[in-house]
Design a protein around this motif. Structure first.
Motif, PDB file in Angstrom:
ATOM      1  N   TYR A  30       0.833  -1.203   0.000  1.00 54.30           N
ATOM      2  CA  TYR A  30       0.000   0.000   0.000  1.00 54.30           C
ATOM      3  C   TYR A  30       0.870   1.257   0.000  1.00 54.30           C
ATOM      4  O   TYR A  30       0.578   2.225  -0.706  1.00 54.30           O
ATOM      5  N   ALA A  31       1.949   1.231   0.778  1.00 60.57           N
ATOM      6  CA  ALA A  31       2.848   2.386   0.839  1.00 60.57           C
ATOM      7  C   ALA A  31       3.456   2.669  -0.534  1.00 60.57           C
ATOM      8  O   ALA A  31       3.569   3.831  -0.942  1.00 60.57           O
ATOM      9  N   LYS A  32       3.838   1.611  -1.257  1.00 60.19           N
ATOM     10  CA  LYS A  32       4.401   1.783  -2.602  1.00 60.19           C
ATOM     11  C   LYS A  32       3.362   2.370  -3.555  1.00 60.19           C
ATOM     12  O   LYS A  32       3.668   3.255  -4.356  1.00 60.19           O
ATOM     13  N   ILE A  33       2.137   1.871  -3.471  1.00 57.09           N
ATOM     14  CA  ILE A  33       1.055   2.371  -4.329  1.00 57.09           C
ATOM     15  C   ILE A  33       0.770   3.836  -4.011  1.00 57.09           C
ATOM     16  O   ILE A  33       0.638   4.673  -4.907  1.00 57.09           O
ATOM     17  N   ARG A  34       0.666   4.155  -2.730  1.00 52.99           N
ATOM     18  CA  ARG A  34       0.391   5.533  -2.307  1.00 52.99           C
ATOM     19  C   ARG A  34       1.507   6.473  -2.764  1.00 52.99           C
ATOM     20  O   ARG A  34       1.249   7.573  -3.262  1.00 52.99           O
ATOM     21  N   GLU A  35       2.756   6.040  -2.617  1.00 56.19           N
ATOM     22  CA  GLU A  35       3.897   6.855  -3.023  1.00 56.19           C
ATOM     23  C   GLU A  35       3.876   7.111  -4.535  1.00 56.19           C
ATOM     24  O   GLU A  35       4.088   8.232  -4.989  1.00 56.19           O
ATOM     25  N   LYS A  39       3.470  10.774  -6.259  1.00 55.11           N
ATOM     26  CA  LYS A  39       4.499  11.295  -7.163  1.00 55.11           C
ATOM     27  C   LYS A  39       3.922  11.686  -8.508  1.00 55.11           C
ATOM     28  O   LYS A  39       4.454  12.570  -9.182  1.00 55.11           O
ATOM     29  N   ASN A  40       2.871  11.022  -8.925  1.00 56.77           N
ATOM     30  CA  ASN A  40       2.248  11.304 -10.209  1.00 56.77           C
ATOM     31  C   ASN A  40       1.008  12.174 -10.089  1.00 56.77           C
ATOM     32  O   ASN A  40       0.274  12.347 -11.063  1.00 56.77           O
ATOM     33  N   ASP A  41       0.759  12.693  -8.881  1.00 55.07           N
ATOM     34  CA  ASP A  41      -0.391  13.571  -8.610  1.00 55.07           C
ATOM     35  C   ASP A  41      -1.698  12.911  -9.051  1.00 55.07           C
ATOM     36  O   ASP A  41      -2.514  13.506  -9.756  1.00 55.07           O
ATOM     37  N   LEU A  42      -1.872  11.629  -8.641  1.00 57.79           N
ATOM     38  CA  LEU A  42      -3.061  10.856  -8.964  1.00 57.79           C
ATOM     39  C   LEU A  42      -3.685  10.314  -7.691  1.00 57.79           C
ATOM     40  O   LEU A  42      -3.015  10.186  -6.668  1.00 57.79           O
ATOM     41  N   VAL A  48      -4.685   2.979 -10.536  1.00 57.80           N
ATOM     42  CA  VAL A  48      -5.085   1.614 -10.891  1.00 57.80           C
ATOM     43  C   VAL A  48      -5.703   1.587 -12.285  1.00 57.80           C
ATOM     44  O   VAL A  48      -5.396   0.706 -13.096  1.00 57.80           O
ATOM     45  N   ARG A  49      -6.551   2.557 -12.594  1.00 57.45           N
ATOM     46  CA  ARG A  49      -7.172   2.593 -13.927  1.00 57.45           C
ATOM     47  C   ARG A  49      -6.121   2.780 -15.018  1.00 57.45           C
ATOM     48  O   ARG A  49      -6.160   2.121 -16.058  1.00 57.45           O
ATOM     49  N   GLN A  50      -5.175   3.703 -14.795  1.00 54.23           N
ATOM     50  CA  GLN A  50      -4.135   3.937 -15.793  1.00 54.23           C
ATOM     51  C   GLN A  50      -3.228   2.720 -15.934  1.00 54.23           C
ATOM     52  O   GLN A  50      -2.849   2.344 -17.054  1.00 54.23           O
TER      53      GLN A  50
END
Length: 60
Positions: A30-35, A39-42, A48-50
């Protein structure tokens, strides 16, 4: 003279999102996903969609 009534609520969309997917992650995942999202302002949903679209495109 006709009186127009105001519509309430959100406007209808052409392709409503009606399906849900629930996924469980470890704290580290989760931390990796959140980071990555930050970083990509998403949002996580946008990420997940992209990511899903990128995989689908690579299979074509």
């Amino acid at each position: 003279m006709a009186v127009e009534t105001k519509k309430m609520g959100r406007p209808k969309v052409d392709d409503p999102k009606v399906k849900n997917i629930q996924v469980r992650f470890t704290e580290g995942e989760y931390a990796k996903i959140r980071e990555c999202a930050d970083k990509n302002d998403l949002t996580i949903t946008q990420l997940v969609r992209q990511g899903t679209q990128m995989i689908v495109d690579s299979l074509k």
